[in-house]
Design a protein around this motif. Structure first.
Motif, PDB file in Angstrom:
ATOM      1  N   ASP A  37       0.821  -1.211   0.000  1.00 42.42           N
ATOM      2  CA  ASP A  37       0.000   0.000   0.000  1.00 42.42           C
ATOM      3  C   ASP A  37       0.856   1.263   0.000  1.00 42.42           C
ATOM      4  O   ASP A  37       0.579   2.206  -0.743  1.00 42.42           O
ATOM      5  N   TYR A  38       1.882   1.282   0.841  1.00 42.42           N
ATOM      6  CA  TYR A  38       2.754   2.452   0.901  1.00 42.42           C
ATOM      7  C   TYR A  38       3.491   2.644  -0.426  1.00 42.42           C
ATOM      8  O   TYR A  38       3.608   3.767  -0.925  1.00 42.42           O
ATOM      9  N   THR A  39       3.936   1.567  -1.018  1.00 43.48           N
ATOM     10  CA  THR A  39       4.636   1.647  -2.310  1.00 43.48           C
ATOM     11  C   THR A  39       3.737   2.243  -3.381  1.00 43.48           C
ATOM     12  O   THR A  39       4.161   3.131  -4.132  1.00 43.48           O
ATOM     13  N   VAL A  40       2.502   1.797  -3.440  1.00 38.72           N
ATOM     14  CA  VAL A  40       1.542   2.345  -4.414  1.00 38.72           C
ATOM     15  C   VAL A  40       1.342   3.835  -4.175  1.00 38.72           C
ATOM     16  O   VAL A  40       1.326   4.639  -5.120  1.00 38.72           O
ATOM     17  N   ARG A  41       1.242   4.226  -2.914  1.00 39.07           N
ATOM     18  CA  ARG A  41       1.062   5.645  -2.591  1.00 39.07           C
ATOM     19  C   ARG A  41       2.294   6.470  -2.962  1.00 39.07           C
ATOM     20  O   ARG A  41       2.169   7.575  -3.485  1.00 39.07           O
ATOM     21  N   VAL A  42       3.487   5.938  -2.687  1.00 38.58           N
ATOM     22  CA  VAL A  42       4.720   6.658  -3.059  1.00 38.58           C
ATOM     23  C   VAL A  42       4.785   6.814  -4.570  1.00 38.58           C
ATOM     24  O   VAL A  42       5.155   7.891  -5.070  1.00 38.58           O
ATOM     25  N   LEU A  43       4.431   5.794  -5.325  1.00 42.85           N
ATOM     26  CA  LEU A  43       4.465   5.908  -6.788  1.00 42.85           C
ATOM     27  C   LEU A  43       3.477   6.959  -7.280  1.00 42.85           C
ATOM     28  O   LEU A  43       3.765   7.675  -8.237  1.00 42.85           O
ATOM     29  N   PRO A  62      12.108  16.811  -4.246  1.00 41.04           N
ATOM     30  CA  PRO A  62      11.207  15.773  -3.736  1.00 41.04           C
ATOM     31  C   PRO A  62      11.465  15.436  -2.277  1.00 41.04           C
ATOM     32  O   PRO A  62      12.502  15.786  -1.722  1.00 41.04           O
ATOM     33  N   SER A  63      10.526  14.718  -1.694  1.00 37.73           N
ATOM     34  CA  SER A  63      10.721  14.138  -0.366  1.00 37.73           C
ATOM     35  C   SER A  63      11.626  12.914  -0.508  1.00 37.73           C
ATOM     36  O   SER A  63      11.909  12.466  -1.628  1.00 37.73           O
ATOM     37  N   ILE A  64      12.058  12.353   0.601  1.00 38.04           N
ATOM     38  CA  ILE A  64      12.907  11.158   0.552  1.00 38.04           C
ATOM     39  C   ILE A  64      12.214   9.999  -0.156  1.00 38.04           C
ATOM     40  O   ILE A  64      12.797   9.414  -1.066  1.00 38.04           O
ATOM     41  N   PRO A  65      10.990   9.620   0.222  1.00 40.16           N
ATOM     42  CA  PRO A  65      10.382   8.477  -0.483  1.00 40.16           C
ATOM     43  C   PRO A  65      10.232   8.718  -1.985  1.00 40.16           C
ATOM     44  O   PRO A  65      10.489   7.822  -2.790  1.00 40.16           O
ATOM     45  N   VAL A  66       9.832   9.909  -2.364  1.00 42.31           N
ATOM     46  CA  VAL A  66       9.682  10.233  -3.784  1.00 42.31           C
ATOM     47  C   VAL A  66      11.047  10.182  -4.470  1.00 42.31           C
ATOM     48  O   VAL A  66      11.180   9.656  -5.580  1.00 42.31           O
ATOM     49  N   GLY A 123      -4.808  20.818  -4.869  1.00 39.61           N
ATOM     50  CA  GLY A 123      -5.914  21.209  -4.013  1.00 39.61           C
ATOM     51  C   GLY A 123      -5.888  20.633  -2.606  1.00 39.61           C
ATOM     52  O   GLY A 123      -6.877  20.717  -1.886  1.00 39.61           O
ATOM     53  N   ALA A 124      -4.785  20.060  -2.205  1.00 40.07           N
ATOM     54  CA  ALA A 124      -4.634  19.509  -0.855  1.00 40.07           C
ATOM     55  C   ALA A 124      -3.154  19.430  -0.529  1.00 40.07           C
ATOM     56  O   ALA A 124      -2.313  19.342  -1.421  1.00 40.07           O
ATOM     57  N   ALA A 125      -2.864  19.451   0.754  1.00 39.84           N
ATOM     58  CA  ALA A 125      -1.472  19.309   1.182  1.00 39.84           C
ATOM     59  C   ALA A 125      -0.990  17.897   0.857  1.00 39.84           C
ATOM     60  O   ALA A 125      -1.782  16.955   0.855  1.00 39.84           O
ATOM     61  N   PRO A 126       0.298  17.740   0.566  1.00 39.27           N
ATOM     62  CA  PRO A 126       0.819  16.392   0.315  1.00 39.27           C
ATOM     63  C   PRO A 126       0.730  15.545   1.583  1.00 39.27           C
ATOM     64  O   PRO A 126       0.785  16.076   2.692  1.00 39.27           O
ATOM     65  N   PRO A 127       0.605  14.230   1.431  1.00 33.59           N
ATOM     66  CA  PRO A 127       0.513  13.371   2.613  1.00 33.59           C
ATOM     67  C   PRO A 127       1.778  13.456   3.470  1.00 33.59           C
ATOM     68  O   PRO A 127       2.890  13.318   2.968  1.00 33.59           O
ATOM     69  N   GLU A 128       1.571  13.673   4.745  1.00 38.73           N
ATOM     70  CA  GLU A 128       2.665  13.904   5.688  1.00 38.73           C
ATOM     71  C   GLU A 128       3.614  12.713   5.805  1.00 38.73           C
ATOM     72  O   GLU A 128       4.809  12.893   6.034  1.00 38.73           O
ATOM     73  N   ASP A 129       3.104  11.502   5.631  1.00 37.44           N
ATOM     74  CA  ASP A 129       3.973  10.340   5.780  1.00 37.44           C
ATOM     75  C   ASP A 129       4.885  10.136   4.570  1.00 37.44           C
ATOM     76  O   ASP A 129       5.843   9.377   4.637  1.00 37.44           O
ATOM     77  N   HIS A 142      15.308  14.556   4.572  1.00 36.23           N
ATOM     78  CA  HIS A 142      14.673  15.049   3.352  1.00 36.23           C
ATOM     79  C   HIS A 142      15.548  14.955   2.117  1.00 36.23           C
ATOM     80  O   HIS A 142      15.045  15.026   1.010  1.00 36.23           O
ATOM     81  N   PHE A 143      16.828  14.814   2.300  1.00 35.72           N
ATOM     82  CA  PHE A 143      17.725  14.835   1.157  1.00 35.72           C
ATOM     83  C   PHE A 143      18.695  13.661   1.188  1.00 35.72           C
ATOM     84  O   PHE A 143      19.876  13.822   1.442  1.00 35.72           O
ATOM     85  N   PRO A 144      18.200  12.456   0.910  1.00 32.75           N
ATOM     86  CA  PRO A 144      19.077  11.293   0.989  1.00 32.75           C
ATOM     87  C   PRO A 144      20.163  11.310  -0.065  1.00 32.75           C
ATOM     88  O   PRO A 144      21.161  10.643   0.082  1.00 32.75           O
ATOM     89  N   HIS A 145      19.975  12.090  -1.131  1.00 30.47           N
ATOM     90  CA  HIS A 145      20.971  12.108  -2.188  1.00 30.47           C
ATOM     91  C   HIS A 145      22.181  12.955  -1.806  1.00 30.47           C
ATOM     92  O   HIS A 145      23.068  13.136  -2.605  1.00 30.47           O
TER      93      HIS A 145
END
Length: 182
Positions: A37-43, A62-66, A123-129, A142-145
């Protein structure tokens, strides 16, 4: 939404190759120890990030997961460069990592600007997780690179081969090289 045509093309883009025994989403989930589920949401958030990169001239961050989804996608060179960049976006999209500590204020500001742009466009804030709070809370989150992961490379096998051999779901895969749970 500034560019509905681009968004429709991005929505139609499939990250997983049809019929693949080792799809992109599975490799990403295993590499990052994410559930399905989390993977689908990150994609989905990666798809939104891709859209944001094309609607303004300023760089966005981007965020770390993105960012991790982006890094993994770039290893699928045909999918990334030919199918996505050339076929869907119509432009090259290069990754520009943080090069020094002196760059951090700019990247922190870009991260906040990216989240603001996201909210305006979707139209909405990005998901916090997936897009955590203020980047200034902990820049390394926030910056793994900024640095390379200390994670040992995993050996991937197809989900069907794993299930046939062990009868386990793909979320129970192990990093074969280290023996640690992925």
């Amino acid at each position: 939404m500034r560019n509905r045509d681009l968004w429709r093309r991005l929505e139609a883009f499939e990250f997983d190759a049809p019929g693949s025994d080792a799809p992109f989403s599975l490799k990403l989930a295993v590499a990052e120890n994410w559930n399905d589920d989390y993977t689908v949401r990150v994609l989905e958030e990666y798809r939104r990030f891709l859209y944001l990169t094309q609607i303004q001239s300023a760089q966005i961050t981007p965020s770390i997961p993105v960012d991790r989804a982006w890094h993994m996608h770039m290893t699928y060179t045909r999918s990334y460069w030919e199918d996505l960049c050339a076929g869907v976006i119509g432009a090259k999209l290069h990754h520009n990592p943080v090069e020094s500590e002196a760059d951090m204020p700019r990247y922190l500001a870009q991260y906040e600007a990216t989240k603001t742009l996201y909210e305006r466009e979707f139209g909405a804030a990005p998901p916090e997780d997936i897009w955590p709070g203020k980047a200034t809370d902990d820049p390394d989150r926030h910056f793994p690179h900024r640095y390379f992961s200390d994670r040992s490379p995993a050996v991937f096998i197809s989900s069907s081969a794993w299930r046939n051999a062990c009868g386990r779901r793909r979320n129970d895969l192990f990093c074969l090289e280290s023996g640690a749970k992925a």
